[in-house]
Motif scaffolding. Sequence first.
Motif, PDB file in Angstrom:
ATOM      1  N   GLY A   1       0.788  -1.225   0.000  1.00  0.00           N
ATOM      2  CA  GLY A   1       0.000   0.000   0.000  1.00  0.00           C
ATOM      3  C   GLY A   1       0.818   1.272   0.000  1.00  0.00           C
ATOM      4  O   GLY A   1       0.285   2.355  -0.245  1.00  0.00           O
ATOM      5  N   ASN A   2       2.126   1.173   0.264  1.00  0.00           N
ATOM      6  CA  ASN A   2       2.982   2.348   0.174  1.00  0.00           C
ATOM      7  C   ASN A   2       3.156   2.760  -1.284  1.00  0.00           C
ATOM      8  O   ASN A   2       3.017   1.933  -2.197  1.00  0.00           O
ATOM      9  N   ILE A   3       3.489   4.023  -1.486  1.00  0.00           N
ATOM     10  CA  ILE A   3       3.698   4.548  -2.827  1.00  0.00           C
ATOM     11  C   ILE A   3       5.182   4.797  -3.021  1.00  0.00           C
ATOM     12  O   ILE A   3       5.820   5.493  -2.214  1.00  0.00           O
ATOM     13  N   LEU A   4       5.741   4.208  -4.069  1.00  0.00           N
ATOM     14  CA  LEU A   4       7.152   4.403  -4.411  1.00  0.00           C
ATOM     15  C   LEU A   4       7.237   5.541  -5.417  1.00  0.00           C
ATOM     16  O   LEU A   4       6.634   5.482  -6.495  1.00  0.00           O
TER      17      LEU A   4
ATOM     18  N   THR B   1       3.186   7.382   2.415  1.00  0.00           N
ATOM     19  CA  THR B   1       1.995   6.767   2.982  1.00  0.00           C
ATOM     20  C   THR B   1       0.903   7.825   3.011  1.00  0.00           C
ATOM     21  O   THR B   1       1.093   8.906   3.592  1.00  0.00           O
ATOM     22  N   PHE B   2      -0.203   7.529   2.361  1.00  0.00           N
ATOM     23  CA  PHE B   2      -1.327   8.454   2.345  1.00  0.00           C
ATOM     24  C   PHE B   2      -2.298   8.104   3.472  1.00  0.00           C
ATOM     25  O   PHE B   2      -2.448   6.935   3.835  1.00  0.00           O
ATOM     26  N   SER B   3      -2.965   9.111   3.978  1.00  0.00           N
ATOM     27  CA  SER B   3      -3.915   8.850   5.047  1.00  0.00           C
ATOM     28  C   SER B   3      -5.084   8.028   4.533  1.00  0.00           C
ATOM     29  O   SER B   3      -5.735   7.320   5.270  1.00  0.00           O
ATOM     30  N   SER B   4      -5.354   8.131   3.214  1.00  0.00           N
ATOM     31  CA  SER B   4      -6.339   7.243   2.613  1.00  0.00           C
ATOM     32  C   SER B   4      -5.836   6.884   1.242  1.00  0.00           C
ATOM     33  O   SER B   4      -5.238   7.694   0.562  1.00  0.00           O
ATOM     34  N   LEU B   5      -6.074   5.642   0.866  1.00  0.00           N
ATOM     35  CA  LEU B   5      -5.575   5.196  -0.436  1.00  0.00           C
ATOM     36  C   LEU B   5      -6.724   4.959  -1.382  1.00  0.00           C
ATOM     37  O   LEU B   5      -6.752   3.964  -2.092  1.00  0.00           O
ATOM     38  N   LEU B   6      -7.711   5.865  -1.366  1.00  0.00           N
ATOM     39  CA  LEU B   6      -8.747   5.784  -2.379  1.00  0.00           C
ATOM     40  C   LEU B   6      -8.122   6.053  -3.733  1.00  0.00           C
ATOM     41  O   LEU B   6      -7.138   6.772  -3.845  1.00  0.00           O
ATOM     42  N   PRO B   7      -8.668   5.488  -4.779  1.00  0.00           N
ATOM     43  CA  PRO B   7      -8.127   5.766  -6.103  1.00  0.00           C
ATOM     44  C   PRO B   7      -8.094   7.266  -6.370  1.00  0.00           C
ATOM     45  O   PRO B   7      -8.882   8.039  -5.834  1.00  0.00           O
ATOM     46  N   SER B   8      -7.142   7.673  -7.240  1.00  0.00           N
ATOM     47  CA  SER B   8      -6.928   9.084  -7.513  1.00  0.00           C
ATOM     48  C   SER B   8      -7.796   9.615  -8.628  1.00  0.00           C
ATOM     49  O   SER B   8      -7.627  10.737  -9.062  1.00  0.00           O
ATOM     50  N   ILE B   9      -8.724   8.834  -9.117  1.00  0.00           N
ATOM     51  CA  ILE B   9      -9.478   9.222 -10.305  1.00  0.00           C
ATOM     52  C   ILE B   9     -10.334  10.441 -10.067  1.00  0.00           C
ATOM     53  O   ILE B   9     -10.653  11.178 -10.992  1.00  0.00           O
ATOM     54  N   GLY B  10     -10.712  10.705  -8.825  1.00  0.00           N
ATOM     55  CA  GLY B  10     -11.607  11.818  -8.572  1.00  0.00           C
ATOM     56  C   GLY B  10     -11.006  13.166  -8.894  1.00  0.00           C
ATOM     57  O   GLY B  10     -11.714  14.148  -9.067  1.00  0.00           O
ATOM     58  N   ASN B  11      -9.663  13.241  -8.979  1.00  0.00           N
ATOM     59  CA  ASN B  11      -9.026  14.519  -9.244  1.00  0.00           C
ATOM     60  C   ASN B  11      -9.075  14.901 -10.715  1.00  0.00           C
ATOM     61  O   ASN B  11      -8.653  15.997 -11.073  1.00  0.00           O
ATOM     62  N   GLY B  12      -9.568  14.055 -11.565  1.00  0.00           N
ATOM     63  CA  GLY B  12      -9.543  14.358 -12.981  1.00  0.00           C
ATOM     64  C   GLY B  12     -10.541  15.440 -13.311  1.00  0.00           C
ATOM     65  O   GLY B  12     -11.595  15.195 -13.874  1.00  0.00           O
ATOM     66  N   LEU B  13     -10.202  16.637 -12.953  1.00  0.00           N
ATOM     67  CA  LEU B  13     -11.118  17.752 -13.099  1.00  0.00           C
ATOM     68  C   LEU B  13     -11.483  17.965 -14.559  1.00  0.00           C
ATOM     69  O   LEU B  13     -10.679  17.770 -15.458  1.00  0.00           O
ATOM     70  N   LEU B  14     -12.727  18.377 -14.801  1.00  0.00           N
ATOM     71  CA  LEU B  14     -13.175  18.695 -16.157  1.00  0.00           C
ATOM     72  C   LEU B  14     -12.525  20.007 -16.545  1.00  0.00           C
ATOM     73  O   LEU B  14     -13.024  21.086 -16.241  1.00  0.00           O
ATOM     74  N   MET B  15     -11.395  19.909 -17.214  1.00  0.00           N
ATOM     75  CA  MET B  15     -10.572  21.095 -17.456  1.00  0.00           C
ATOM     76  C   MET B  15     -10.973  21.784 -18.759  1.00  0.00           C
ATOM     77  O   MET B  15     -11.433  21.175 -19.676  1.00  0.00           O
TER      78      MET B  15
END
Length: 1019
Positions: free
Chosen positions: A908-911, A1005-1019
């Motif tokens: 779960g860690n991010i390299l 280490t993130f406090s939550s490891l929800l997928p990052s897809i939510g940040n894909g802002l409608l740019m």
Amino acid sequence: MAVRVCLLILISCIICVESKYMVYNTSQSIVPRKLNVHLVPHTHDDVGWLKTIDQYYVGSNNSIQGACVQNVLDSLIPALLADKNRKFIYVEQAFFQRWWRDQSVATQNTVKQLVSSGQLELINGGMCMHDEAAPHYIDMIDQTTLGHRFIKAEFNVTPRIGWQIDPFGHSAVQAYLLGAEVGFDSLFFARIDYQDRAKRKNEKSLEVIWRGSRSLGSSAQIFAGAFPENYEPPSGFHFEVNDDSPIVQDDINLFDYNVQDRVDAFVAAALSQANITRTNHIMWTMGTDFKYQYSHTWYRNMDKLIHYVNQDGRVNALYSTPSVYTDAKYSENEAWPLKLDDFFPYADRINAYWTGYFTSRPTLKGYVRVMSGYYLAARQLEFFRGRSKRGPTTDSLADALAIAQHHDAVSGTEKQHVANDYAKRLSIGYNEAEELVAASLACMAESASKSGCSNTVTKFQQCPLLNISYCPASEVDLSSGKKLVVVVYNSLGWKRNDVVKIPVINGNVTVQDPNGKEIESQILPLVNASLGSRNFYAAAYMGKSPSATPKFWLSFTASVPPLGFSTYIISTTERAATVAAEINYKSTGSQNDTIEVGPGNLKLVYSTNGKLVEYANRRNLAQSSIEQSYIYYSAYDGSEDRQYHQASGAYIFRPNRTIPITSEGQILLTVFRGSIYDEVHQRINPWIYQVTRVYKDKEHAEVEFAVGPIPIDDGIGKEIVTKVTTPVKSNKTFYTDSSGRDFIERIRDYRTDWDLEVNQPVAGNYYPINLGIYMKDDSKEFSILVDRSVGGSSIEDGQLELMLHRRLLHDDSRGVAEALNETVCILNECTGLTVLGKYYLRIDPLGEGAKWRRTFGQEIYSPFLLAFSEQDGDKLTNILKPTFTGMDPSYSLPDNVAMITLEELEDGNILLRLAHLYEVGEDKDLSAVARVELKKMFPDKKINKIREMSLSANQEREEMLKKRLVWKVEGSENEDFKALRGGPVDPTKLVVELAPMEIRTFLLTFSSLLPSIGNGLLM
């Protein structure tokens, strides 16, 4: 009566021979003020060479080579358990991990005890012993990390020693990056140039302090040792079953008792080596390729040697490891000679330069490089979606790529069936990663919230054979109103504009950007030369001929945010397609007529006899005459070399003659002019076709070549080279990259460390190129960048050359026992291999070339990733997010920084790895400390913990630095150079500093490891 006498004599002999179990004293440690001979038991196990990796492991296909790594490890453990003083080192994790998975818990616990006690030492620690010429530094890091993290997880140890004993020359990047920066205390190797070795023996400078980075200096130096001859024991001390060395026969009741002879030979060999070594410590490498299949034969004889040599007393023999040896050297407080740069090129004797392998198997080299860039992007997409234990994952591709970095894999020095095995593994790994990429992109494109994705409906396809114009996903009929969705993913950390080029069956199409706005596009015909390669190689790869035939190339410029994608829609239009104008030029005989191509600032000028004659950049005013040509070196067959019969082969480059290749036919040039780029097509001869592209928005030329099948009907092997000639006054000097990282100055017919005796003026001046090669004078720089590892040089001032392909008819007597004659077969009909590739050239004012080399070099390594989905014209609602970025929309990485790793690990860690792209003094603006804001890199996540790690992520960097040995260097008493390094990361501000050429590795280490897809802002 005679029988009775014989029986009495036999009984008497039996009574007089006392049965006694001999206990050998092997407990000897280092003895001060005596010559200490460190016996280092080892095996060198190629993860593929004459046999495939699995054949080597299980011991099959022994008609080629009797080798079984499973036997080595099976017999090793009881041999070590038999005597606690015995030691062994093991290197190749690809084999060790295969063996480890098959062991019982009890055996695993026993091995853990052996590792903990120091009897079994895992050194080097990568999945393979990677090559140092052909791999890219990112691949070297990745394969080392895979092995190191396994060793840390299973044994809680970190390898201390670099053990690159078989690669054919040694890279500066290996010393400072894959040596010092992974926490090694020393690095040992065997293959250096025979002239260099002779001088170092005389000067006792086989062991040095190697300072491989001009930018990082002494902060990344390492103690390095070249062996006196090779990585085998001294002559007469090989003890594998059936080896012909005399064993130690110490039973006085048997014939051939030879203890004193063996001791005398041992002492003589030890004293001989001591005469070329500093301090009273020498190392004997007790083993070689695939030895210890029956470990007892080695240990039985070494036990006896240690026992009797120490009884003799003239020298001290002991079981040892490279770690023990390194500590012994360090304790002597000696000042060591300084080594800069690298150990290329390598020749093992006169007329035998191992510089051919820089290009050998160019299609495999290209495949490895493409998969490397794809793996980097796939791991990012896996992170954005979230790693799934159920799969698919990138693990299979990671393993295949790691094995492919082996010094008999991407190097091109393996047998053909082994090369096929490497390619097969890459293909299997790609297929699983392709599934992951498609699922991740669908998830990201369809998700409008942070809730993640459940059941996606978009099915994305990709085109791994796009290089041969084969892309079924884009070759679809859109006439019924369907539309083609093209998702363009950018794995770089900065916004990128680049041209997307795909085959289509209908030219009457339009392209819409993510905002629904129609953008400029370009249609070019798909020429017969491309169709021929496409149909042949698609059939060879797929097992059947393509069902559709595209007629055009559709090109458009995609603008994609950092670590993100943009979606483009292709649909039909009623407007007739505007196909780029095609003009054929024939020779007019006039010297004054010229043809200018290029819709933007860059112009290339050709003469009407088909020759490139001028390069002109209207923006920076870089202008120069220029000429490009092809030649081939006829390969020497060794027939007139009475001493060695040395031929050109998979390893060795030995040219015989230089033969110009001239254009054939009346039509010398075909020019296609478009609004986005111009193309110049040239049929150089029946087996070389070239396309040169000049883009409106780029200031370099792109040269795409198709070379092959190389004809061999004349019985002559050929090594195909392109040369580009300019008036640059280079004064014998040029620069090539070290594993895609630092650039090193090269001077023709010269070596920094010794007076070179020139016997091969071409082969002896060839160097490996992973990123590029350039030269300069007082006013300009001329650079060429490549899309894969190749060999290259500057044999004449003002001229750079690249070897693109090789087809040879003779083996070069270095063990592979097979000519480098690659073929492709369909229905049992075989023809020579054709290589398709690209290189890129540019001329800049002096001091301005580095920015292009570094920035565009990253774009070559990390091309756009394309995914396609066919959808009904009125039902495009699936794509809810036409544009995505993983970063804060207002942020991108600095121009001098690349993110070379973003990966969610199994725990779960991010390299995360960030690399500064520039050397000290390389660019007036960009060779400065860079700063990366992690909060803006991960705007939808809270970083709970950040730990800076060693390069291979197996220990905290601070811990690594505390353990580092600080060596003395001759003549450096007054040295005050301090390498610039980025400072500690404030856990509140979370800003990472990077100094020139610095790579920093972190576990987040993130406090939550929800997928990052939510940040894909409608740019």
